[in-house]
Design an enzyme around this catalytic site. Structure first.
Site, PDB file in Angstrom:
ATOM      1  N   ASN A   3     -21.968  -0.511 -24.745  1.00 33.30           N
ATOM      2  CA  ASN A   3     -21.589   0.863 -24.421  1.00 33.30           C
ATOM      3  C   ASN A   3     -20.467   1.289 -25.362  1.00 33.30           C
ATOM      4  O   ASN A   3     -19.534   0.521 -25.607  1.00 33.30           O
ATOM      5  CB  ASN A   3     -21.115   0.955 -22.968  1.00 33.30           C
ATOM      6  CG  ASN A   3     -22.212   0.579 -21.981  1.00 33.30           C
ATOM      7  OD1 ASN A   3     -23.369   0.951 -22.176  1.00 33.30           O
ATOM      8  ND2 ASN A   3     -21.860  -0.154 -20.943  1.00 33.30           N
ATOM      9  N   ASP A  63     -19.039 -11.779 -16.743  1.00 33.55           N
ATOM     10  CA  ASP A  63     -18.601 -10.477 -16.245  1.00 33.55           C
ATOM     11  C   ASP A  63     -18.157 -10.631 -14.787  1.00 33.55           C
ATOM     12  O   ASP A  63     -18.809 -11.305 -13.993  1.00 33.55           O
ATOM     13  CB  ASP A  63     -19.749  -9.459 -16.354  1.00 33.55           C
ATOM     14  CG  ASP A  63     -19.261  -8.034 -16.208  1.00 33.55           C
ATOM     15  OD1 ASP A  63     -19.315  -7.288 -17.198  1.00 33.55           O
ATOM     16  OD2 ASP A  63     -18.817  -7.664 -15.091  1.00 33.55           O
ATOM     17  N   ILE A  64     -17.046  -9.978 -14.454  1.00 31.82           N
ATOM     18  CA  ILE A  64     -16.481 -10.106 -13.100  1.00 31.82           C
ATOM     19  C   ILE A  64     -17.367  -9.413 -12.063  1.00 31.82           C
ATOM     20  O   ILE A  64     -17.302  -9.737 -10.873  1.00 31.82           O
ATOM     21  CB  ILE A  64     -15.034  -9.534 -13.094  1.00 31.82           C
ATOM     22  CG1 ILE A  64     -14.194 -10.155 -11.994  1.00 31.82           C
ATOM     23  CG2 ILE A  64     -15.023  -8.023 -13.023  1.00 31.82           C
ATOM     24  CD1 ILE A  64     -12.707  -9.886 -12.146  1.00 31.82           C
ATOM     25  N   HIS A  84     -17.344  -5.045 -26.651  1.00 36.25           N
ATOM     26  CA  HIS A  84     -17.975  -6.174 -25.956  1.00 36.25           C
ATOM     27  C   HIS A  84     -19.484  -5.991 -25.927  1.00 36.25           C
ATOM     28  O   HIS A  84     -19.987  -4.881 -25.765  1.00 36.25           O
ATOM     29  CB  HIS A  84     -17.429  -6.353 -24.537  1.00 36.25           C
ATOM     30  CG  HIS A  84     -17.424  -5.109 -23.700  1.00 36.25           C
ATOM     31  ND1 HIS A  84     -16.466  -4.125 -23.835  1.00 36.25           N
ATOM     32  CD2 HIS A  84     -18.262  -4.686 -22.724  1.00 36.25           C
ATOM     33  CE1 HIS A  84     -16.715  -3.146 -22.982  1.00 36.25           C
ATOM     34  NE2 HIS A  84     -17.810  -3.458 -22.291  1.00 36.25           N
ATOM     35  N   LEU A  85     -20.156  -7.118 -26.057  1.00 33.36           N
ATOM     36  CA  LEU A  85     -21.613  -7.179 -25.970  1.00 33.36           C
ATOM     37  C   LEU A  85     -21.971  -7.758 -24.603  1.00 33.36           C
ATOM     38  O   LEU A  85     -21.593  -8.892 -24.286  1.00 33.36           O
ATOM     39  CB  LEU A  85     -22.151  -8.092 -27.086  1.00 33.36           C
ATOM     40  CG  LEU A  85     -23.635  -8.454 -27.058  1.00 33.36           C
ATOM     41  CD1 LEU A  85     -24.529  -7.229 -27.235  1.00 33.36           C
ATOM     42  CD2 LEU A  85     -23.942  -9.490 -28.156  1.00 33.36           C
ATOM     43  N   HIS A  86     -22.666  -6.953 -23.776  1.00 32.65           N
ATOM     44  CA  HIS A  86     -23.187  -7.471 -22.502  1.00 32.65           C
ATOM     45  C   HIS A  86     -24.454  -8.262 -22.808  1.00 32.65           C
ATOM     46  O   HIS A  86     -25.329  -7.774 -23.543  1.00 32.65           O
ATOM     47  CB  HIS A  86     -23.606  -6.334 -21.569  1.00 32.65           C
ATOM     48  CG  HIS A  86     -22.508  -5.444 -21.090  1.00 32.65           C
ATOM     49  ND1 HIS A  86     -21.959  -5.548 -19.823  1.00 32.65           N
ATOM     50  CD2 HIS A  86     -21.862  -4.406 -21.690  1.00 32.65           C
ATOM     51  CE1 HIS A  86     -21.037  -4.600 -19.666  1.00 32.65           C
ATOM     52  NE2 HIS A  86     -20.962  -3.898 -20.780  1.00 32.65           N
ATOM     53  N   GLN A 143     -18.538   3.638 -21.807  1.00 33.47           N
ATOM     54  CA  GLN A 143     -17.700   2.460 -22.013  1.00 33.47           C
ATOM     55  C   GLN A 143     -16.477   2.543 -21.107  1.00 33.47           C
ATOM     56  O   GLN A 143     -15.786   3.562 -21.098  1.00 33.47           O
ATOM     57  CB  GLN A 143     -17.267   2.379 -23.486  1.00 33.47           C
ATOM     58  CG  GLN A 143     -16.454   1.125 -23.798  1.00 33.47           C
ATOM     59  CD  GLN A 143     -16.048   1.048 -25.269  1.00 33.47           C
ATOM     60  OE1 GLN A 143     -16.347   1.959 -26.061  1.00 33.47           O
ATOM     61  NE2 GLN A 143     -15.371  -0.018 -25.634  1.00 33.47           N
TER      62      GLN A 143
HETATM   63  P1  5GP Z   1     -18.349  -1.349 -20.084  1.00 30.67           P
HETATM   64  O1  5GP Z   1     -18.716  -0.352 -19.037  1.00 30.67           O
HETATM   65  O2  5GP Z   1     -17.009  -1.042 -20.711  1.00 30.67           O
HETATM   66  O3  5GP Z   1     -19.437  -1.583 -21.086  1.00 30.67           O
HETATM   67  O4  5GP Z   1     -18.246  -2.731 -19.333  1.00 30.67           O
HETATM   68  C1  5GP Z   1     -17.047  -3.340 -18.970  1.00 30.67           C
HETATM   69  C2  5GP Z   1     -17.408  -4.581 -18.189  1.00 30.67           C
HETATM   70  O5  5GP Z   1     -16.248  -5.374 -18.064  1.00 30.67           O
HETATM   71  C3  5GP Z   1     -17.916  -4.286 -16.769  1.00 30.67           C
HETATM   72  O6  5GP Z   1     -19.215  -4.833 -16.621  1.00 30.67           O
HETATM   73  C4  5GP Z   1     -16.886  -4.970 -15.873  1.00 30.67           C
HETATM   74  O7  5GP Z   1     -17.459  -5.578 -14.740  1.00 30.67           O
HETATM   75  C5  5GP Z   1     -16.247  -5.983 -16.802  1.00 30.67           C
HETATM   76  N1  5GP Z   1     -14.850  -6.278 -16.490  1.00 30.67           N
HETATM   77  C6  5GP Z   1     -13.866  -5.372 -16.279  1.00 30.67           C
HETATM   78  N2  5GP Z   1     -12.702  -6.006 -16.034  1.00 30.67           N
HETATM   79  C7  5GP Z   1     -12.956  -7.339 -16.101  1.00 30.67           C
HETATM   80  C8  5GP Z   1     -12.138  -8.501 -15.937  1.00 30.67           C
HETATM   81  O8  5GP Z   1     -10.933  -8.444 -15.684  1.00 30.67           O
HETATM   82  N3  5GP Z   1     -12.750  -9.705 -16.077  1.00 30.67           N
HETATM   83  C9  5GP Z   1     -14.081  -9.810 -16.371  1.00 30.67           C
HETATM   84  N4  5GP Z   1     -14.569 -11.058 -16.479  1.00 30.67           N
HETATM   85  N5  5GP Z   1     -14.880  -8.740 -16.521  1.00 30.67           N
HETATM   86  C10 5GP Z   1     -14.324  -7.515 -16.389  1.00 30.67           C
END
Ligand code: 5GP
Ligand code: ZN
Length: 115
Positions: A89, A33-34, A102-104, A96
């Site tokens: 999420n 995750d970035i 995606h699975l964190h 989300q």
């Molecule tokens: P969500 O809130 O949709 O469950 O989580 C999205 C996740 O994607 C966030 O934790 C965010 O930091 C990560 N993310 C968003 N854009 C990028 C990206 O361009 N590269 C990577 N590696 N992670 C990303």
């Protein structure tokens, strides 16, 4: 395999946006995750564009099982020995942000930034 040209994770799958990959096969991709909440924070995604858990059905059970089953090995490879946390999420009320399933998977010593 279906992809959405405007989707950031489809662009990561296609190599159009760089990522720190930790695992890849025909069906799945895992990368850091970035904006990590924990010392180790990876995302495991299907390569196919599936928006969220609201769009899955029994036909996806194998792929979802593989996402879960892959995570212990990846965390061990990344040095996580004290346990980890899974988060998915889904949709607006599920907070989300990226509309590609995606699975964190988060682990490493606490304190964490979030989670
Ligand atoms: P969500 O809130 O949709 O469950 O989580 C999205 C996740 O994607 C966030 O934790 C965010 O930091 C990560 N993310 C968003 N854009 C990028 C990206 O361009 N590269 C990577 N590696 N992670 C990303
Ligand atoms: Zn996508």
């Amino acid at each position: 395999m279906s992809a959405d040209p405007h989707c950031i994770f489809c662009k990561i799958v296609a190599g159009q946006i760089p990522s720190k990959k930790v695992y890849e096969d025909d069906e799945l991709l895992a990368f850091h995750d970035i904006n990590p909440w924990a010392p180790v924070h990876i995302l495991i995604i299907p390569k196919q564009h599936i928006v969220s858990m609201a769009d899955v059905n029994e036909a996806h059970a194998g792929m979802l099982g593989r996402m879960m089953a892959l995570s212990p090995r990846l965390m061990l490879d990344l040095g996580v020995t004290g346990g980890f946390r899974h988060v998915i999420n889904t949709g607006r009320d599920g907070m989300q942000e990226v509309m590609h399933l995606h699975l964190h998977v988060m682990g490493g010593p606490r304190p964490w930034l979030k989670g």
